[in-house]
Design a protein around this motif. Structure first.
Motif, PDB file in Angstrom:
ATOM      1  N   THR A  61       3.276 -18.561 -15.410  1.00 58.75           N
ATOM      2  CA  THR A  61       2.977 -19.425 -16.556  1.00 58.75           C
ATOM      3  C   THR A  61       1.740 -20.266 -16.254  1.00 58.75           C
ATOM      4  O   THR A  61       1.316 -20.398 -15.097  1.00 58.75           O
ATOM      5  N   ALA A  62       1.191 -20.871 -17.288  1.00 63.43           N
ATOM      6  CA  ALA A  62       0.019 -21.744 -17.119  1.00 63.43           C
ATOM      7  C   ALA A  62       0.351 -22.908 -16.177  1.00 63.43           C
ATOM      8  O   ALA A  62      -0.474 -23.294 -15.336  1.00 63.43           O
ATOM      9  N   ASN A  63       1.558 -23.463 -16.303  1.00 65.95           N
ATOM     10  CA  ASN A  63       1.949 -24.570 -15.424  1.00 65.95           C
ATOM     11  C   ASN A  63       2.057 -24.125 -13.968  1.00 65.95           C
ATOM     12  O   ASN A  63       1.709 -24.885 -13.059  1.00 65.95           O
ATOM     13  N   MET A  64       2.559 -22.916 -13.738  1.00 64.01           N
ATOM     14  CA  MET A  64       2.636 -22.402 -12.364  1.00 64.01           C
ATOM     15  C   MET A  64       1.236 -22.279 -11.769  1.00 64.01           C
ATOM     16  O   MET A  64       1.005 -22.659 -10.619  1.00 64.01           O
ATOM     17  N   ARG A  65       0.311 -21.753 -12.553  1.00 63.62           N
ATOM     18  CA  ARG A  65      -1.063 -21.558 -12.062  1.00 63.62           C
ATOM     19  C   ARG A  65      -1.779 -22.892 -11.899  1.00 63.62           C
ATOM     20  O   ARG A  65      -2.643 -23.031 -11.038  1.00 63.62           O
ATOM     21  N   PRO A  80      -3.303 -22.799  -8.052  1.00 67.69           N
ATOM     22  CA  PRO A  80      -4.393 -21.996  -8.608  1.00 67.69           C
ATOM     23  C   PRO A  80      -4.617 -20.646  -7.900  1.00 67.69           C
ATOM     24  O   PRO A  80      -5.281 -19.777  -8.434  1.00 67.69           O
ATOM     25  N   SER A  81      -4.037 -20.462  -6.731  1.00 71.52           N
ATOM     26  CA  SER A  81      -4.218 -19.192  -6.025  1.00 71.52           C
ATOM     27  C   SER A  81      -3.339 -18.075  -6.594  1.00 71.52           C
ATOM     28  O   SER A  81      -3.500 -16.907  -6.206  1.00 71.52           O
ATOM     29  N   LEU A  82      -2.420 -18.398  -7.495  1.00 68.65           N
ATOM     30  CA  LEU A  82      -1.559 -17.368  -8.078  1.00 68.65           C
ATOM     31  C   LEU A  82      -2.375 -16.404  -8.929  1.00 68.65           C
ATOM     32  O   LEU A  82      -3.298 -16.820  -9.637  1.00 68.65           O
ATOM     33  N   PRO A  83      -2.020 -15.126  -8.889  1.00 68.41           N
ATOM     34  CA  PRO A  83      -2.740 -14.158  -9.728  1.00 68.41           C
ATOM     35  C   PRO A  83      -2.364 -14.347 -11.193  1.00 68.41           C
ATOM     36  O   PRO A  83      -1.325 -14.923 -11.510  1.00 68.41           O
ATOM     37  N   ALA A  84      -3.192 -13.829 -12.088  1.00 70.32           N
ATOM     38  CA  ALA A  84      -2.882 -13.902 -13.516  1.00 70.32           C
ATOM     39  C   ALA A  84      -1.753 -12.934 -13.873  1.00 70.32           C
ATOM     40  O   ALA A  84      -1.008 -13.165 -14.825  1.00 70.32           O
ATOM     41  N   ASN A  96       5.882  -8.545  -5.470  1.00 67.29           N
ATOM     42  CA  ASN A  96       6.234  -9.218  -6.711  1.00 67.29           C
ATOM     43  C   ASN A  96       7.370 -10.211  -6.475  1.00 67.29           C
ATOM     44  O   ASN A  96       8.417  -9.843  -5.963  1.00 67.29           O
ATOM     45  N   PRO A  97       7.185 -11.489  -6.843  1.00 60.02           N
ATOM     46  CA  PRO A  97       8.216 -12.502  -6.594  1.00 60.02           C
ATOM     47  C   PRO A  97       9.494 -12.319  -7.419  1.00 60.02           C
ATOM     48  O   PRO A  97      10.490 -12.972  -7.137  1.00 60.02           O
TER      49      PRO A  97
END
Length: 188
Positions: free
Chosen positions: A111-115, A119-123, A131-132
């Motif tokens: 989600t946008a909040n997770m990123r 910020p290093s999380l992939p889109a 995969n988490p």
């Protein structure tokens, strides 16, 4: 002046032994603190305390004891699974929901909040070993909230998710196989 025969290894061994001897009385006199383990402390749950009927079955996710409780439609099959739970109360959605979709090999879109938090999380992440969401996922009526597996077994028994309920992959596979779409779920 004579050369010493003490090697670096023997100095470390001697030092560790001396330190252990010196520290032993202090450790023995210190009261032991409770040890926090990566395991759930299950509390007993009764479906009757939360649902009027079993219907097609019921799942209770207890975020305090970090356990998922499962009952089949006639109440003859009761299982308890250790889980990971949301990191904070702000990330924890509580209340009644149900399973609306199931997927083997789920893909993941943070989600946008997770990123924003990381910020290093992939889109986007395809299904697979990194995969988490693990090997299986069951989607709830609330967008972005799931009951899913995890490849990172260190997370089970901990407050480690961004809102989802996580299980060991072999346990989510077991739960997935016995849980119909439409099953009622309560997150406590």
């Amino acid at each position: 002046m004579s050369k010493s025969n003490i090697t670096r290894r023997s100095a470390l061994i001697l030092g560790a032994g001396a330190l252990g001897t010196l520290a032993a009385p202090a450790i023995a006199a210190t009261p032991l603190a409770p040890v926090r383990r990566n395991a759930s402390s299950f509390k007993t749950q009764a479906w009757q305390d939360h649902f009027q009927t079993l219907g097609s079955g019921a799942i209770i996710c207890d975020t305090d004891s970090r356990a998922l409780h499962y009952w089949n439609a006639d109440g003859t099959d009761y299982r308890v699974f250790p889980t990971s739970v949301p990191m904070t109360d702000e990330l924890t959605r509580r209340g009644y929901t149900k399973i609306v979709r199931k997927k083997v090999g789920p893909t993941w879109t943070p989600t946008a909040n997770m990123r924003k938090r990381d910020p290093s999380l992939p889109a986007f992440m395809p299904a697979g070993a990194d995969n988490p969401l693990g090997t299986h996922a069951m989607y709830l009526t609330w967008p972005a909230y799931l009951i899913h597996g995890t490849h990172d077994t260190r997370k089970i028994g901990r407050r480690s998710s961004s809102g989802c309920i996580g299980l060991y992959n072999q346990m989510i596979e077991e739960l997935y196989d016995i849980t119909p779409v439409g099953m009622q779920v309560l997150i406590l």
